[in-house]
Design a protein around this motif. Structure first.
Motif, PDB file in Angstrom:
ATOM      1  N   VAL A   1       0.854  -1.193   0.000  1.00  6.37           N
ATOM      2  CA  VAL A   1       0.000   0.000   0.000  1.00  6.37           C
ATOM      3  C   VAL A   1       0.887   1.239   0.000  1.00  6.37           C
ATOM      4  CG1 VAL A   1      -1.747   1.289   1.288  1.00  6.37           C
ATOM      5  CG2 VAL A   1      -1.835  -1.219   1.230  1.00  6.37           C
ATOM      6  N   LEU A   2       0.633   2.157  -0.916  1.00  2.00           N
ATOM      7  CA  LEU A   2       1.379   3.412  -0.972  1.00  2.00           C
ATOM      8  C   LEU A   2       0.770   4.429  -0.024  1.00  2.00           C
ATOM      9  CD1 LEU A   2       3.484   5.326  -2.328  1.00  2.00           C
ATOM     10  CD2 LEU A   2       1.648   5.946  -3.934  1.00  2.00           C
ATOM     11  N   ILE A   3       1.625   5.044   0.784  1.00  2.00           N
ATOM     12  CA  ILE A   3       1.238   6.179   1.620  1.00  2.00           C
ATOM     13  C   ILE A   3       2.028   7.380   1.106  1.00  2.00           C
ATOM     14  CG2 ILE A   3       1.132   7.133   3.949  1.00  2.00           C
ATOM     15  CD1 ILE A   3      -0.662   4.697   3.565  1.00  2.00           C
TER      16      ILE A   3
ATOM     17  N   HIS B   1       4.768  12.593   0.846  1.00  3.28           N
ATOM     18  CA  HIS B   1       5.309  13.732   0.103  1.00  3.28           C
ATOM     19  C   HIS B   1       4.176  14.617  -0.416  1.00  3.28           C
ATOM     20  CE1 HIS B   1       7.079  15.906  -3.319  1.00  3.28           C
ATOM     21  NE2 HIS B   1       8.249  15.753  -2.725  1.00  3.28           N
ATOM     22  N   LYS B   2       3.207  14.003  -1.072  1.00  2.00           N
ATOM     23  CA  LYS B   2       2.076  14.760  -1.618  1.00  2.00           C
ATOM     24  C   LYS B   2       1.233  15.382  -0.515  1.00  2.00           C
ATOM     25  CE  LYS B   2      -1.897  14.308  -4.764  1.00  2.00           C
ATOM     26  NZ  LYS B   2      -2.856  14.969  -3.836  1.00  2.00           N
ATOM     27  N   ALA B   3       0.989  14.627   0.556  1.00  4.27           N
ATOM     28  CA  ALA B   3       0.131  15.129   1.636  1.00  4.27           C
ATOM     29  C   ALA B   3       0.731  16.364   2.295  1.00  4.27           C
ATOM     30  CB  ALA B   3      -0.110  14.027   2.669  1.00  4.27           C
ATOM     31  N   ILE B   4       2.032  16.333   2.561  1.00  3.32           N
ATOM     32  CA  ILE B   4       2.685  17.483   3.199  1.00  3.32           C
ATOM     33  C   ILE B   4       2.723  18.673   2.245  1.00  3.32           C
ATOM     34  CG2 ILE B   4       4.864  18.357   4.139  1.00  3.32           C
ATOM     35  CD1 ILE B   4       3.437  16.500   6.053  1.00  3.32           C
ATOM     36  N   LEU B   5       3.053  18.423   0.985  1.00  6.10           N
ATOM     37  CA  LEU B   5       3.119  19.522   0.021  1.00  6.10           C
ATOM     38  C   LEU B   5       1.739  20.125  -0.216  1.00  6.10           C
ATOM     39  CD1 LEU B   5       5.402  20.907  -1.442  1.00  6.10           C
ATOM     40  CD2 LEU B   5       5.004  19.417  -3.400  1.00  6.10           C
TER      41      LEU B   5
ATOM     42  N   ILE C   1      -3.334  10.227   7.225  1.00  6.26           N
ATOM     43  CA  ILE C   1      -3.342   9.386   6.025  1.00  6.26           C
ATOM     44  C   ILE C   1      -2.970   7.934   6.333  1.00  6.26           C
ATOM     45  CG2 ILE C   1      -2.943  11.322   4.471  1.00  6.26           C
ATOM     46  CD1 ILE C   1      -0.013  10.487   4.245  1.00  6.26           C
ATOM     47  N   ILE C   2      -2.415   7.688   7.515  1.00  5.17           N
ATOM     48  CA  ILE C   2      -2.082   6.319   7.938  1.00  5.17           C
ATOM     49  C   ILE C   2      -3.273   5.633   8.603  1.00  5.17           C
ATOM     50  CG2 ILE C   2      -0.836   5.055   9.745  1.00  5.17           C
ATOM     51  CD1 ILE C   2       0.880   5.330   7.364  1.00  5.17           C
ATOM     52  N   LYS C   3      -3.986   6.358   9.418  1.00  4.49           N
ATOM     53  CA  LYS C   3      -5.032   5.788  10.274  1.00  4.49           C
ATOM     54  C   LYS C   3      -6.047   4.924   9.526  1.00  4.49           C
ATOM     55  CE  LYS C   3      -8.550   7.156  13.668  1.00  4.49           C
ATOM     56  NZ  LYS C   3      -9.188   8.318  14.356  1.00  4.49           N
TER      57      LYS C   3
END
Length: 254
Positions: A171-173, A176-180, A228-230
């Protein structure tokens, strides 16, 4: 030793090592343990300064086969690459070429010691860097130039995306995109026609709060990470914790 629960393991570099700390009132590891409480133990195996070569060398020592004394790893989060992306300069030897980085990541997540647990693997892209701030600190620290560049670090995050897409069951988390995305949406005067935040000739914007030293995450950034992990850990079924609920042990209580 207390009876071990099955585990969520955080495997990576300083971005996981520091996730146990409380920053701005938030602890990523604490929040994740709270989410998993009574069902899984969250185990931190973050090692400051490590690259994928260092991590791969130690996989057999860190990950032991499941047994009555070694609990099963149910979820494995892997976050490596911030150090692999260091530039090959005379004053820094942490960098790993991007092709070798990809190969190392694949070897880690498909290692026999990890496959023995059959965990759900969450492969995390390294967050963006703020090259503007990193350059300031690196020059002040004695380097002749910055040890990292935002565009090169972004290429390593793209490599993680490729590994996740090419490896069944991973699974990709996309941290990088979430923070940006968070930084961009929080920077009211950001010009979409200009350089991304943190790039040379651009501005720091909200990365100043999310990545105070240009590399490591603040409590606010770790909160974005947790969000995004939860969804990928759980849900946990009521009444199926490792030990019974207190009402089960004390029947007749309202």
């Amino acid at each position: 030793m207390a009876k071990p629960y099955n585990q969520v393991v955080l495997f990576g570099d300083s971005l996981f090592q520091q996730s146990s700390q409380v920053q701005d009132g938030f602890s990523f590891q604490g929040a994740l343990q709270g989410h998993c409480i009574r069902y899984l133990d969250v185990v931190n195996r973050g090692f400051s300064g490590y690259n994928t070569k260092n991590a791969l060398d130690l996989v057999p020592q860190i990950f032991l086969p499941p047994s009555p004394s070694n609990p099963k790893i149910e979820h494995l989060l892997v976050l490596l690459g911030a150090n692999d992306a260091c530039l090959p300069i005379p004053t820094n030897t942490q960098g790993v070429p991007i092709d070798q980085y990809k190969e190392n990541l694949i070897k880690i997540i498909t290692h026999d010691h990890i496959k023995a647990h059959n965990p759900k693997i969450l492969l995390v892209t390294p967050p963006p860097i703020d090259e503007i701030r990193i350059t300031e600190l690196d020059l002040a620290g004695g380097h002749a130039q910055a040890t990292r560049e935002a565009a090169i670090s972004a290429a390593y995050s793209e490599t993680v995306r490729k590994v996740a897409s090419e490896t069944p069951g991973v699974v990709l988390i996309d941290l990088h995109k979430a923070i940006l995305d968070k930084a961009t949406s929080s920077t009211t005067d950001f010009d979409v026609s200009g350089p991304p935040l943190g790039y040379p000739k651009g501005k720091r914007g909200a990365l100043e709060q999310l990545l105070p030293d240009g590399l490591h995450m603040s409590g606010a950034a770790y909160s974005v990470f947790f969000d995004i992990i939860k969804p990928h850990i759980g849900p946990f079924v009521a009444g199926q914790a490792v030990f019974p609920e207190w009402r089960v042990l004390n029947p007749g209580t309202l």
